[in-house]
Scaffold this active site. Structure first.
Site, PDB file in Angstrom:
ATOM      1  N   ASP A  67       0.811  -1.211   0.000  1.00  0.00           N
ATOM      2  CA  ASP A  67       0.000   0.000   0.000  1.00  0.00           C
ATOM      3  C   ASP A  67       0.848   1.266   0.000  1.00  0.00           C
ATOM      4  O   ASP A  67       2.064   1.225   0.186  1.00  0.00           O
ATOM      5  CB  ASP A  67      -0.969  -0.009   1.196  1.00  0.00           C
ATOM      6  CG  ASP A  67      -0.284  -0.434   2.487  1.00  0.00           C
ATOM      7  OD1 ASP A  67       0.961  -0.420   2.541  1.00  0.00           O
ATOM      8  OD2 ASP A  67      -0.989  -0.768   3.445  1.00  0.00           O
ATOM      9  N   ASN A 136      -7.361  -2.956  14.355  1.00  0.00           N
ATOM     10  CA  ASN A 136      -8.729  -3.357  14.006  1.00  0.00           C
ATOM     11  C   ASN A 136      -8.744  -4.526  13.023  1.00  0.00           C
ATOM     12  O   ASN A 136      -9.761  -4.806  12.407  1.00  0.00           O
ATOM     13  CB  ASN A 136      -9.501  -2.167  13.422  1.00  0.00           C
ATOM     14  CG  ASN A 136      -8.909  -1.689  12.098  1.00  0.00           C
ATOM     15  OD1 ASN A 136      -7.865  -2.177  11.659  1.00  0.00           O
ATOM     16  ND2 ASN A 136      -9.568  -0.742  11.458  1.00  0.00           N
ATOM     17  N   HIS A 138      -7.003  -4.769  10.221  1.00  0.00           N
ATOM     18  CA  HIS A 138      -6.772  -4.481   8.798  1.00  0.00           C
ATOM     19  C   HIS A 138      -5.458  -5.102   8.321  1.00  0.00           C
ATOM     20  O   HIS A 138      -4.503  -5.242   9.083  1.00  0.00           O
ATOM     21  CB  HIS A 138      -6.851  -2.981   8.490  1.00  0.00           C
ATOM     22  CG  HIS A 138      -5.719  -2.160   8.993  1.00  0.00           C
ATOM     23  ND1 HIS A 138      -5.885  -1.016   9.747  1.00  0.00           N
ATOM     24  CD2 HIS A 138      -4.374  -2.277   8.865  1.00  0.00           C
ATOM     25  CE1 HIS A 138      -4.721  -0.490  10.036  1.00  0.00           C
ATOM     26  NE2 HIS A 138      -3.788  -1.231   9.517  1.00  0.00           N
ATOM     27  N   GLU A 143      -9.789  -2.101   5.443  1.00  0.00           N
ATOM     28  CA  GLU A 143     -10.475  -1.902   6.711  1.00  0.00           C
ATOM     29  C   GLU A 143     -11.678  -2.835   6.819  1.00  0.00           C
ATOM     30  O   GLU A 143     -12.102  -3.413   5.813  1.00  0.00           O
ATOM     31  CB  GLU A 143     -10.936  -0.437   6.813  1.00  0.00           C
ATOM     32  CG  GLU A 143      -9.827   0.583   6.605  1.00  0.00           C
ATOM     33  CD  GLU A 143      -8.840   0.664   7.763  1.00  0.00           C
ATOM     34  OE1 GLU A 143      -8.953  -0.121   8.729  1.00  0.00           O
ATOM     35  OE2 GLU A 143      -7.944   1.526   7.700  1.00  0.00           O
TER      36      GLU A 143
HETATM   37  C1  F6R Z   1       1.459  -1.303   6.008  1.00  0.00           C
HETATM   38  C2  F6R Z   1       0.317  -2.183   6.188  1.00  0.00           C
HETATM   39  C3  F6R Z   1      -0.489  -2.092   7.437  1.00  0.00           C
HETATM   40  C4  F6R Z   1       0.340  -2.406   8.667  1.00  0.00           C
HETATM   41  C5  F6R Z   1      -0.506  -2.302   9.952  1.00  0.00           C
HETATM   42  C6  F6R Z   1       0.347  -2.529  11.188  1.00  0.00           C
HETATM   43  O1  F6R Z   1       2.029  -1.487   4.728  1.00  0.00           O
HETATM   44  O2  F6R Z   1       0.012  -2.955   5.337  1.00  0.00           O
HETATM   45  O3  F6R Z   1      -1.591  -2.962   7.351  1.00  0.00           O
HETATM   46  O4  F6R Z   1       0.865  -3.703   8.549  1.00  0.00           O
HETATM   47  O5  F6R Z   1      -1.093  -1.044  10.027  1.00  0.00           O
HETATM   48  O6  F6R Z   1       1.265  -1.507  11.325  1.00  0.00           O
HETATM   49  P1  F6R Z   1       2.399  -1.547  12.458  1.00  0.00           P
HETATM   50  O7  F6R Z   1       3.337  -2.638  12.063  1.00  0.00           O
HETATM   51  O8  F6R Z   1       3.053  -0.193  12.392  1.00  0.00           O
HETATM   52  O9  F6R Z   1       1.698  -1.828  13.730  1.00  0.00           O
END
Ligand code: F6R
Length: 241
Positions: A67, A136, A138, A143
């Site tokens: 992303d 959450n 994701h 989401e």
């Molecule tokens: C980022 C991504 C997100 C993160 C998630 C956890 O490329 O795909 O889904 O993996 O937000 O982020 P952290 O590792 O910072 O807790």
């Protein structure tokens, strides 16, 4: 879905790096799907060390990131392109033109998403997808409520994700409100998936994933035949492997 629980974040990072390194050694032209975020930093550090010690070669590797914020310039220090360059790409010998991040600066977001899907297909698909998870549930920027068969698309970020990501910005108002993300269907096409879940604040997400809770986007992984969950004790409190 296989579950592996380790005592510490460091051990999870060690294990994830070992899986990625083994994949590259077995198939030098591996296509990797990669996340940004805090969780994979320890994994990327270990991969860099493997490369520096001459034990790992990224020359034929191709990468696709999950992303990117939208809109954002790739030079912006908050962009996921910048993050990946700093935390991995500039420190190993992967050719820069073999690294792909959704085009956050594209004028036409839908066309950029379609081009991203096409590039993944033409590369032969993702061999190993690495994932983190949001509080959450994701994965990528998918989401709760995202269609399980969704492909790369533009999304509006939820307030929870904006708040979680604001720790990296000067002020919450600077966090972009949109992003381009691989869809859940895109992620499920990967041949093999590992998901890293560490820290107390991910306890709920892990529990939801393991119970296949439909409100948790990551639960789509229950329908994939080769998924390994790597978590630490802090995330896995009360869970048995
Ligand atoms: C980022 C991504 C997100 C993160 C998630 C956890 O490329 O795909 O889904 O993996 O937000 O982020 P952290 O590792 O910072 O807790």
């Amino acid at each position: 879905m296989k579950l592996e629980i380790y005592d510490t974040y460091e051990e999870v990072s060690e294990r994830a790096a070992a899986i990625i390194a083994a994949q590259i050694r077995e198939k030098p032209d591996t296509v990797l799907g990669l996340p940004t975020g805090e969780t994979p930093i320890g994994t990327y550090d270990r991969l860099i060390r493997e490369y520096e010690s001459g034990k790992l070669d990224f020359l034929h590797v191709t990468t696709f990131n999950l992303d990117e914020y939208y809109p954002i310039s790739p030079c912006d220090v908050q962009s996921y392109r910048y993050f990946m360059n700093q935390h991995l790409f500039l420190h190993v010998n992967v050719p820069m033109d073999a690294t792909h991040v959704p085009e956050g600066s594209a004028e036409d977001a839908d066309a950029a998403c379609a081009a991203y899907e096409k590039a993944m297909r033409e590369a032969g698909g993702v061999d190993l997808q690495v994932l983190g998870i949001g509080r959450n549930g994701h994965i990528g920027f998918n989401e709760p409520g995202t269609a399980p068969d969704s492909l790369t698309h533009k999304v509006t970020l939820t307030q929870d994700t904006i708040e979680a990501n604001s720790r990296l910005f000067n002020h919450i108002s600077e966090v972009p409100t949109h992003a381009l993300t691989m869809g859940l269907g895109t992620i499920l096409r990967a041949k093999k998936i590992i998901i890293l879940i560490t820290g107390k604040n991910k306890q709920n997400a892990l529990r939801q994933l393991l119970s296949g809770d439909a409100d948790c986007p990551a639960s789509v992984l229950c329908g994939h035949s080769d998924v390994t969950v790597l978590c630490d004790r802090a995330a896995a409190e009360g869970v048995t492997a």
